[in-house]
Write a protein that holds these residues in place. Structure first.
Motif, PDB file in Angstrom:
ATOM      1  N   ASP A   1       0.823  -1.199   0.000  1.00  0.00           N
ATOM      2  CA  ASP A   1       0.000   0.000   0.000  1.00  0.00           C
ATOM      3  C   ASP A   1       0.867   1.262   0.000  1.00  0.00           C
ATOM      4  O   ASP A   1       0.599   2.215  -0.727  1.00  0.00           O
ATOM      5  CB  ASP A   1      -0.922  -0.020   1.217  1.00  0.00           C
ATOM      6  CG  ASP A   1      -2.143   0.849   1.035  1.00  0.00           C
ATOM      7  OD1 ASP A   1      -2.502   1.143  -0.132  1.00  0.00           O
ATOM      8  OD2 ASP A   1      -2.743   1.223   2.052  1.00  0.00           O
ATOM      9  N   TYR A   2       1.929   1.279   0.806  1.00  0.00           N
ATOM     10  CA  TYR A   2       2.823   2.435   0.857  1.00  0.00           C
ATOM     11  C   TYR A   2       3.565   2.635  -0.457  1.00  0.00           C
ATOM     12  O   TYR A   2       3.719   3.762  -0.929  1.00  0.00           O
ATOM     13  CB  TYR A   2       3.831   2.288   1.994  1.00  0.00           C
ATOM     14  CG  TYR A   2       3.215   2.354   3.363  1.00  0.00           C
ATOM     15  CD1 TYR A   2       2.206   3.262   3.652  1.00  0.00           C
ATOM     16  CD2 TYR A   2       3.633   1.509   4.371  1.00  0.00           C
ATOM     17  CE1 TYR A   2       1.635   3.321   4.918  1.00  0.00           C
ATOM     18  CE2 TYR A   2       3.076   1.559   5.638  1.00  0.00           C
ATOM     19  CZ  TYR A   2       2.074   2.472   5.898  1.00  0.00           C
ATOM     20  OH  TYR A   2       1.517   2.529   7.143  1.00  0.00           O
TER      21      TYR A   2
ATOM     22  N   ALA B   1       3.258   5.909  -2.849  1.00  0.00           N
ATOM     23  CA  ALA B   1       4.426   6.702  -3.232  1.00  0.00           C
ATOM     24  C   ALA B   1       4.549   6.783  -4.753  1.00  0.00           C
ATOM     25  O   ALA B   1       4.827   7.852  -5.307  1.00  0.00           O
ATOM     26  CB  ALA B   1       5.689   6.092  -2.632  1.00  0.00           C
ATOM     27  N   PHE B   2       4.334   5.677  -5.439  1.00  0.00           N
ATOM     28  CA  PHE B   2       4.421   5.668  -6.895  1.00  0.00           C
ATOM     29  C   PHE B   2       3.344   6.558  -7.510  1.00  0.00           C
ATOM     30  O   PHE B   2       3.612   7.317  -8.449  1.00  0.00           O
ATOM     31  CB  PHE B   2       4.298   4.230  -7.413  1.00  0.00           C
ATOM     32  CG  PHE B   2       4.461   4.131  -8.893  1.00  0.00           C
ATOM     33  CD1 PHE B   2       5.707   4.287  -9.476  1.00  0.00           C
ATOM     34  CD2 PHE B   2       3.366   3.884  -9.712  1.00  0.00           C
ATOM     35  CE1 PHE B   2       5.863   4.201 -10.853  1.00  0.00           C
ATOM     36  CE2 PHE B   2       3.509   3.796 -11.077  1.00  0.00           C
ATOM     37  CZ  PHE B   2       4.757   3.954 -11.646  1.00  0.00           C
TER      38      PHE B   2
ATOM     39  N   TYR C   1       1.804  11.667 -10.178  1.00  0.00           N
ATOM     40  CA  TYR C   1       1.007  12.893 -10.063  1.00  0.00           C
ATOM     41  C   TYR C   1       1.913  14.120 -10.102  1.00  0.00           C
ATOM     42  O   TYR C   1       1.664  15.067 -10.848  1.00  0.00           O
ATOM     43  CB  TYR C   1       0.199  12.864  -8.760  1.00  0.00           C
ATOM     44  CG  TYR C   1      -0.462  14.175  -8.434  1.00  0.00           C
ATOM     45  CD1 TYR C   1      -1.632  14.560  -9.071  1.00  0.00           C
ATOM     46  CD2 TYR C   1       0.103  15.039  -7.492  1.00  0.00           C
ATOM     47  CE1 TYR C   1      -2.236  15.769  -8.781  1.00  0.00           C
ATOM     48  CE2 TYR C   1      -0.498  16.248  -7.199  1.00  0.00           C
ATOM     49  CZ  TYR C   1      -1.665  16.613  -7.840  1.00  0.00           C
ATOM     50  OH  TYR C   1      -2.244  17.816  -7.557  1.00  0.00           O
ATOM     51  N   GLY C   2       2.975  14.115  -9.312  1.00  0.00           N
ATOM     52  CA  GLY C   2       3.902  15.248  -9.281  1.00  0.00           C
ATOM     53  C   GLY C   2       4.574  15.478 -10.616  1.00  0.00           C
ATOM     54  O   GLY C   2       4.784  16.617 -11.040  1.00  0.00           O
ATOM     55  N   TRP C   3       4.917  14.396 -11.297  1.00  0.00           N
ATOM     56  CA  TRP C   3       5.561  14.493 -12.600  1.00  0.00           C
ATOM     57  C   TRP C   3       4.613  15.155 -13.611  1.00  0.00           C
ATOM     58  O   TRP C   3       5.007  16.047 -14.362  1.00  0.00           O
ATOM     59  CB  TRP C   3       5.947  13.097 -13.044  1.00  0.00           C
ATOM     60  CG  TRP C   3       6.733  12.995 -14.312  1.00  0.00           C
ATOM     61  CD1 TRP C   3       7.572  13.935 -14.848  1.00  0.00           C
ATOM     62  CD2 TRP C   3       6.754  11.893 -15.210  1.00  0.00           C
ATOM     63  NE1 TRP C   3       8.128  13.464 -16.007  1.00  0.00           N
ATOM     64  CE2 TRP C   3       7.642  12.209 -16.253  1.00  0.00           C
ATOM     65  CE3 TRP C   3       6.129  10.658 -15.210  1.00  0.00           C
ATOM     66  CZ2 TRP C   3       7.905  11.342 -17.299  1.00  0.00           C
ATOM     67  CZ3 TRP C   3       6.408   9.795 -16.249  1.00  0.00           C
ATOM     68  CH2 TRP C   3       7.285  10.140 -17.273  1.00  0.00           C
TER      69      TRP C   3
END
Length: 57
Positions: free
Chosen positions: A6-7, A11-12, A17-19
């Protein structure tokens, strides 16, 4: 779902999203083939740096 999976998925997801947000804010100047080339270059550099591998392998 187990916590470690889940973590990692969280994170992925945030990385992607940030990219995308960064790409949109920069005005989407790079084409998809240019982004793929940037990823290939950075991946090859990372392999050589961390694992001492030749970029051709």
């Amino acid at each position: 779902m187990p916590a470690p999976i889940d973590y990692v998925m969280s994170a992925f997801s945030y990385l992607i999203y940030g990219w995308v947000i960064k790409w949109l804010r920069r005005g989407m100047k790079e084409t998809s083939s240019a982004r793929i080339a940037m990823f290939d270059i950075s991946t090859n550099w990372t392999k050589r740096r961390w694992f001492g591998m030749n970029a051709c392998h």
